[in-house]
Write a protein that holds these residues in place. Sequence first.
Motif, PDB file in Angstrom:
ATOM      1  N   VAL A 332     100.591  41.596 -20.038  1.00  0.00           N
ATOM      2  CA  VAL A 332     100.839  41.438 -18.605  1.00  0.00           C
ATOM      3  C   VAL A 332      99.714  40.606 -18.004  1.00  0.00           C
ATOM      4  N   GLU A 333     100.087  39.557 -17.301  1.00  0.00           N
ATOM      5  CA  GLU A 333      99.111  38.660 -16.690  1.00  0.00           C
ATOM      6  C   GLU A 333      98.616  39.273 -15.376  1.00  0.00           C
ATOM      7  N   ILE A 334      97.312  39.456 -15.274  1.00  0.00           N
ATOM      8  CA  ILE A 334      96.735  40.092 -14.091  1.00  0.00           C
ATOM      9  C   ILE A 334      96.171  39.021 -13.154  1.00  0.00           C
ATOM     10  N   PHE A 335      96.574  39.086 -11.886  1.00  0.00           N
ATOM     11  CA  PHE A 335      96.015  38.177 -10.889  1.00  0.00           C
ATOM     12  C   PHE A 335      95.249  38.996  -9.849  1.00  0.00           C
ATOM     13  N   GLU A 336      94.335  38.344  -9.165  1.00  0.00           N
ATOM     14  CA  GLU A 336      93.563  39.011  -8.119  1.00  0.00           C
ATOM     15  C   GLU A 336      93.993  38.492  -6.759  1.00  0.00           C
ATOM     16  N   PRO A 337      94.601  39.328  -5.930  1.00  0.00           N
ATOM     17  CA  PRO A 337      95.017  38.889  -4.600  1.00  0.00           C
ATOM     18  C   PRO A 337      93.819  38.513  -3.732  1.00  0.00           C
ATOM     19  N   ASP A 338      94.065  37.692  -2.761  1.00  0.00           N
ATOM     20  CA  ASP A 338      93.053  37.354  -1.767  1.00  0.00           C
ATOM     21  C   ASP A 338      93.111  38.450  -0.700  1.00  0.00           C
ATOM     22  N   TRP A 339      92.352  39.532  -0.911  1.00  0.00           N
ATOM     23  CA  TRP A 339      92.449  40.685  -0.026  1.00  0.00           C
ATOM     24  C   TRP A 339      91.990  40.364   1.399  1.00  0.00           C
ATOM     25  N   ALA A 340      91.064  39.453   1.543  1.00  0.00           N
ATOM     26  CA  ALA A 340      90.624  39.073   2.888  1.00  0.00           C
ATOM     27  C   ALA A 340      91.779  38.438   3.659  1.00  0.00           C
ATOM     28  N   ASP A 341      92.534  37.568   2.979  1.00  0.00           N
ATOM     29  CA  ASP A 341      93.690  36.930   3.598  1.00  0.00           C
ATOM     30  C   ASP A 341      94.755  37.971   3.945  1.00  0.00           C
ATOM     31  N   ILE A 342      95.004  38.891   3.012  1.00  0.00           N
ATOM     32  CA  ILE A 342      96.038  39.908   3.228  1.00  0.00           C
ATOM     33  C   ILE A 342      95.653  40.836   4.373  1.00  0.00           C
ATOM     34  N   ASP A 343      94.391  41.230   4.414  1.00  0.00           N
ATOM     35  CA  ASP A 343      93.931  42.096   5.498  1.00  0.00           C
ATOM     36  C   ASP A 343      94.115  41.403   6.842  1.00  0.00           C
ATOM     37  N   LYS A 344      93.788  40.119   6.889  1.00  0.00           N
ATOM     38  CA  LYS A 344      93.874  39.353   8.132  1.00  0.00           C
ATOM     39  C   LYS A 344      95.320  39.112   8.562  1.00  0.00           C
ATOM     40  N   ASN A 345      96.199  38.869   7.584  1.00  0.00           N
ATOM     41  CA  ASN A 345      97.558  38.440   7.900  1.00  0.00           C
ATOM     42  C   ASN A 345      98.642  39.450   7.549  1.00  0.00           C
ATOM     43  N   LEU A 346      98.260  40.688   7.241  1.00  0.00           N
ATOM     44  CA  LEU A 346      99.239  41.688   6.805  1.00  0.00           C
ATOM     45  C   LEU A 346     100.351  41.885   7.821  1.00  0.00           C
ATOM     46  N   THR A 347     100.004  41.997   9.097  1.00  0.00           N
ATOM     47  CA  THR A 347     101.027  42.206  10.119  1.00  0.00           C
ATOM     48  C   THR A 347     102.050  41.087  10.108  1.00  0.00           C
ATOM     49  N   GLY A 348     101.568  39.848   9.944  1.00  0.00           N
ATOM     50  CA  GLY A 348     102.479  38.713   9.893  1.00  0.00           C
ATOM     51  C   GLY A 348     103.375  38.742   8.674  1.00  0.00           C
ATOM     52  N   TYR A 349     102.824  39.144   7.529  1.00  0.00           N
ATOM     53  CA  TYR A 349     103.628  39.234   6.311  1.00  0.00           C
ATOM     54  C   TYR A 349     104.694  40.322   6.445  1.00  0.00           C
ATOM     55  N   VAL A 350     104.309  41.461   7.005  1.00  0.00           N
ATOM     56  CA  VAL A 350     105.271  42.552   7.185  1.00  0.00           C
ATOM     57  C   VAL A 350     106.352  42.150   8.186  1.00  0.00           C
ATOM     58  N   ASP A 351     105.964  41.467   9.257  1.00  0.00           N
ATOM     59  CA  ASP A 351     106.948  40.994  10.246  1.00  0.00           C
ATOM     60  C   ASP A 351     107.925  40.013   9.600  1.00  0.00           C
ATOM     61  N   ALA A 352     107.408  39.152   8.720  1.00  0.00           N
ATOM     62  CA  ALA A 352     108.270  38.192   8.039  1.00  0.00           C
ATOM     63  C   ALA A 352     109.263  38.919   7.142  1.00  0.00           C
ATOM     64  N   TRP A 353     108.802  39.970   6.477  1.00  0.00           N
ATOM     65  CA  TRP A 353     109.685  40.788   5.640  1.00  0.00           C
ATOM     66  C   TRP A 353     110.754  41.468   6.481  1.00  0.00           C
ATOM     67  N   LYS A 354     110.368  42.028   7.629  1.00  0.00           N
ATOM     68  CA  LYS A 354     111.350  42.676   8.507  1.00  0.00           C
ATOM     69  C   LYS A 354     112.399  41.683   8.977  1.00  0.00           C
ATOM     70  N   SER A 355     111.966  40.487   9.314  1.00  0.00           N
ATOM     71  CA  SER A 355     112.888  39.444   9.773  1.00  0.00           C
ATOM     72  C   SER A 355     113.844  39.041   8.667  1.00  0.00           C
ATOM     73  N   ALA A 356     113.296  38.893   7.445  1.00  0.00           N
ATOM     74  CA  ALA A 356     114.122  38.454   6.317  1.00  0.00           C
ATOM     75  C   ALA A 356     115.140  39.507   5.907  1.00  0.00           C
ATOM     76  N   THR A 357     114.755  40.772   5.978  1.00  0.00           N
ATOM     77  CA  THR A 357     115.620  41.846   5.474  1.00  0.00           C
ATOM     78  C   THR A 357     116.402  42.558   6.558  1.00  0.00           C
ATOM     79  N   GLY A 358     116.112  42.248   7.832  1.00  0.00           N
ATOM     80  CA  GLY A 358     116.796  42.911   8.925  1.00  0.00           C
ATOM     81  C   GLY A 358     116.311  44.323   9.177  1.00  0.00           C
ATOM     82  N   ARG A 359     115.094  44.641   8.705  1.00  0.00           N
ATOM     83  CA  ARG A 359     114.526  45.989   8.889  1.00  0.00           C
ATOM     84  C   ARG A 359     113.711  46.081  10.159  1.00  0.00           C
TER      85      ARG A 359
END
Length: 359
Positions: A332-359
């Motif tokens: 299994v190939e292991i990657f390291e997420p950019d946690w600083a980016d995710i922490d900063k932009n998590l709300t935007g990513y979750v909002d994008a998911w809600k928009s895409a899935t209708g949740r």
Amino acid sequence: MPSNRKLLLRTATAVTGSLALAASLTACGGSSSADSAGGEKVVTVYSADGLKSDKGDGWYDKVFADFTKKTGIEVKYVEGGSGEMVQRAVREKTNTQADVLITLPPFIQQADGKGLLQAYEPKGSEKVNGADKAADGKWTSVCNNYFGFIYNKKELAEAPKTWEELLDAKYKGKLQYSTPGVAGDGTAVLIKSMHDFGGKEPAMEYLKKLQANNVGPSSSTSKLAPKTDKGELLVANGDVQMNFAQSKSMPNLGIWFPAKEGGKPTSFALPYAAGLVDKAPHTENGKKLLDHLLSEDAQRLVSEVGGGFPARTDVKPTDANAVELTRIMTGVEIFEPDWADIDKNLTGYVDAWKSATGR
């Protein structure tokens, strides 16, 4: 920041949670030094689910009992999704209840950003890799882990191999993943899909298609394993530690890692990270518990009892579970997420998911 930024810093090959249980809590407005001056012999832990067993044989069950026997300090325990635990701690900031907070990334970083944590470097934390702890001592991993998926081995002759396979009609109403932004493992679905598909937009395009087969939201990832074991679901998300431990009593669970069609199976580290809560009612007891969780004795039990990976690099278990976990992660190939980016932009990513899935 471009919206299709890859969440990848480096790549390597791996070799090596609704409230499920709530302890009765009493409001404690005493100072943080009260416990060190002969106050209450208690410590309250808010934690993501996965390390405590309903049968009383999980890692938390063992190490908490050992801690109480050693110190006389009772552990009061509350668990739920990582985001849920952070939100609860935020609501209680004016009357802090928790002493120790344990969540999966990126929620431990979120907790720090909301001022919920105070610096404390537990004994043994010098043996924890730099990527698995905060540079300022606000949190330290106590059990290493990896994101993964599960499938029903009885109903499926073999595990799916790719994300694309999950779009097949046979998975309609038989696939479920926990809610991004609420559950740590649910948020991990976003992180892995954005990595595997090469950015936010293609990941959301895929998850929009996958929604046709998705049962719906779940605030707790741990509740998906029993459904998968019974055949109510064919596929669900999870993490290696929790699902490996669950498979001991759920024989139909198999662990797998989706790949993008034409690519390799991937995962990333998703450790249980612990921090001392700011203005905790029992700060000294919290420090003692963190020391205990990172002690060599407790860390040796991570694989043998908990089905996880020790956070300390100097603890190298050779028990049967450790051998099997190494086998699961091989290739299994292991990657390291950019946690600083995710922490900063998590709300935007979750909002994008809600928009895409209708949740």
